[in-house]
Scaffold this active site. Structure first.
Site, PDB file in Angstrom:
ATOM      1  N   HIS A 157      61.618  42.487  37.443  1.00 32.72           N
ATOM      2  CA  HIS A 157      60.675  43.504  37.949  1.00 32.72           C
ATOM      3  C   HIS A 157      59.230  43.116  37.633  1.00 32.72           C
ATOM      4  CE1 HIS A 157      64.243  46.214  38.232  1.00 32.72           C
ATOM      5  NE2 HIS A 157      64.571  45.576  37.120  1.00 32.72           N
ATOM      6  N   SER A 278      34.960  28.624  46.624  1.00 29.29           N
ATOM      7  CA  SER A 278      34.506  29.713  47.480  1.00 29.29           C
ATOM      8  C   SER A 278      33.124  29.362  48.000  1.00 29.29           C
ATOM      9  CB  SER A 278      34.440  31.000  46.657  1.00 29.29           C
ATOM     10  OG  SER A 278      33.537  31.912  47.242  1.00 29.29           O
ATOM     11  N   LYS A 284      34.532  30.362  41.583  1.00 30.55           N
ATOM     12  CA  LYS A 284      35.919  30.454  42.043  1.00 30.55           C
ATOM     13  C   LYS A 284      36.635  29.122  42.155  1.00 30.55           C
ATOM     14  CE  LYS A 284      37.976  33.545  43.309  1.00 30.55           C
ATOM     15  NZ  LYS A 284      37.935  34.340  44.542  1.00 30.55           N
ATOM     16  N   GLU A 291      48.860  29.418  48.314  1.00 33.54           N
ATOM     17  CA  GLU A 291      48.710  30.569  49.214  1.00 33.54           C
ATOM     18  C   GLU A 291      49.115  30.211  50.646  1.00 33.54           C
ATOM     19  OE1 GLU A 291      45.008  33.148  48.253  1.00 33.54           O
ATOM     20  OE2 GLU A 291      44.599  31.157  47.485  1.00 33.54           O
TER      21      GLU A 291
END
Ligand code: ARG
Length: 462
Positions: A157, A278, A284, A291
């Site tokens: 979980h 970024s 970043k 992804e």
């Protein structure tokens, strides 16, 4: 425009829009090598059947090889008017060797020809993908071995559950990729049947030796039913399913890497070479490869559903709808290959932050099950032991302390069965090492499995 190869019964030229709508050459041109291989085998079988003379067969075959070279060199300009790769190759052959080129299509239809081409093509690609999966498995094993002593929280979980070895966690993915490989081999079983000889649908009226065609092209057997031979796209759907499952596995691993590389987790750092920045936020460092692998999973599922939907309710035998099989197939192959290629190097170059992983196992009572097991081993029924351990957890949470802070009298408050050995019994390493059951996370057990899979990887992929 040149007359179409099938124009005999037509009195009007095809509407330009229909040409554009109908043509598959823009994408099925990638089948040219397999189309030509199939045609060379067919010409040989036509010769064996006495339909082509030795000289004719030779001329056709050398013509086909020249066409292949032209295409290799980018010298044949594919145009919409050629319709598809089968017409393009035959048309060019006929330009080169004259009317004899028209004999090649004897006893064959584009319906069995296209089925043959895709099977030949897909077989090659499946072997290539199995090799890429092998490299990925090797990368997973390498990272597991390199970080063998690394302890991390195992989750259910997405809540900290029990401590495990990172190597154990990674080898879970090894098992998935191993099943993926088996699924691909299994799908090969059904891809590896030779459909030529089915003709348009009812079977060729010529006495063609289908077994010889299969042998020449390296197929294990021939298809059994001519209607099924031209109507079957199950083997593509099976491949697309296997590919979807591979991507599903990669998306799960990606999700973990994305989480693990966040500041909240801080378990790993991906190499600069496998991260992106970024355009606005200078600080970043984004896990784009993970992804995108997660994202491309959607597109691979989409391709599976596209073809399942195309094939739904199609009557026997061939229908032009089936030309829509190729783009989803090609897109899945391209997507899967690039994803598999980039994934291993990303894993191998990632830095594992062992200290952070270990630290995360010390908060969250990951050894609460071990507390319950301690009592169970001393005769308390597990349910009661679970309750006592739960009370100890609540006690600590209320006071903002951990199990380490409890003294024996506090332990005894939850059960008289607790003794001075409780601290050692629930130490993290101990927790791991008690799970020496086959398939468990104990150091020795994982080491054994690691050695076994290292030997598997060493053996190679096929
Ligand atoms: N381009 C077609 C396809 O991909 C080849 C088969 C065409 N057959 C036909 N009867 N028109 O499916």
């Amino acid at each position: 425009m040149k007359e179409k190869l099938w124009a005999g019964r037509f009195s009007l030229e095809t509407d330009k829009l229909v040409d554009e709508f109908n043509a598959s050459i823009s994408f099925d041109k990638r089948l040219y090598k397999h189309d030509i291989r199939g045609s060379i085998a067919h010409a040989t079988v036509l010769k064996e059947a006495g339909i082509l003379t030795e000289r004719e067969a030779k001329k056709i075959i050398s013509g086909l090889k020249e066409v292949e070279k032209e295409i290799d060199a980018g010298k044949l300009a594919f145009t919409t008017g050629m319709e598809d790769i089968h017409m393009a190759v035959e048309g060019r052959l006929t330009e080169k060797i004259g009317a004899l080129g028209g004999k090649l299509h004897t006893g064959r239809s584009r319906n069995d020809q296209v089925a043959l081409d895709i099977r030949l093509y897909l077989k090659d690609e499946i072997y290539g993908i199995i090799a890429l999966l092998h490299d990925l498995k090797a990368a997973v094993v390498e990272v597991a071995e390199k970080n063998f002593d690394c302890i991390m929280p195992g989750y259910t979980h997405l809540q900290r559950a029990q401590p495990v070895l990172l190597a154990h966690h990674l080898l879970a993915y090894y098992e998935m990729f191993k099943r993926d490989t088996a699924r691909l081999f299994d799908s090969l079983e059904r891809t590896d049947s030779m459909p030529l000889g089915a003709g348009a649908l009812a079977g060729s009226p010529y006495d063609l030796n289908r077994g010889l065609t299969a042998k020449l092209l390296g197929f294990k057997d021939v298809t059994e039913n001519s209607l099924d031979s031209v109507a079957d796209r199950d083997f593509i759907i099976e491949f697309l399913s296997a590919a979807s499952i591979i991507m599903m596995h990669l998306s799960r691993l990606s999700e973990e890497l994305i989480l693990w590389s966040s500041q909240e987790f801080g378990f790993v750092e991906l190499s600069d070479a496998f991260s992106t920045g970024s355009s606005i936020m200078p600080q970043k460092k984004n896990p784009d490869v993970a992804e995108l692998s997660r994202g491309k999973t959607g597109r691979v599922y989409g391709n599976l559903f596209a073809l399942l939907t195309t094939m739904k309710a199609l009557p026997l035998a061939y229908n032009k709808d089936m030309q829509e099989d190729k783009e989803p197939l090609f897109d899945t192959i391209d997507t899967l290959k690039i994803t598999l290629k980039v994934y291993g190097p990303m894993l191998k170059t990632m830095r594992v932050k062992k200290e952070n992983m270990l630290k995360a196992t010390s908060a969250g009572f990951l050894n609460a099950t071990d507390v319950a097991d301690y009592l169970t081993k001393r005769g308390l029924p597990f349910r009661e032991a679970h309750h006592a351990a739960g009370q100890a957890v609540a006690y600590c949470i209320n006071r903002g302390i951990t199990f380490d802070d409890l003294d024996l009298s506090e332990w005894k408050g939850f059960s008289k069965l607790f003794g001075p050995d409780i601290k050692d019994a629930i130490a993290i390493e101990k927790s791991i090492n008690t799970r020496k059951i086959y398939g468990g996370t104990a150091f020795a057990t994982v080491k054994k499995r690691l050695q076994a899979v290292m030997a598997e990887v060493k053996k190679g992929c096929c």
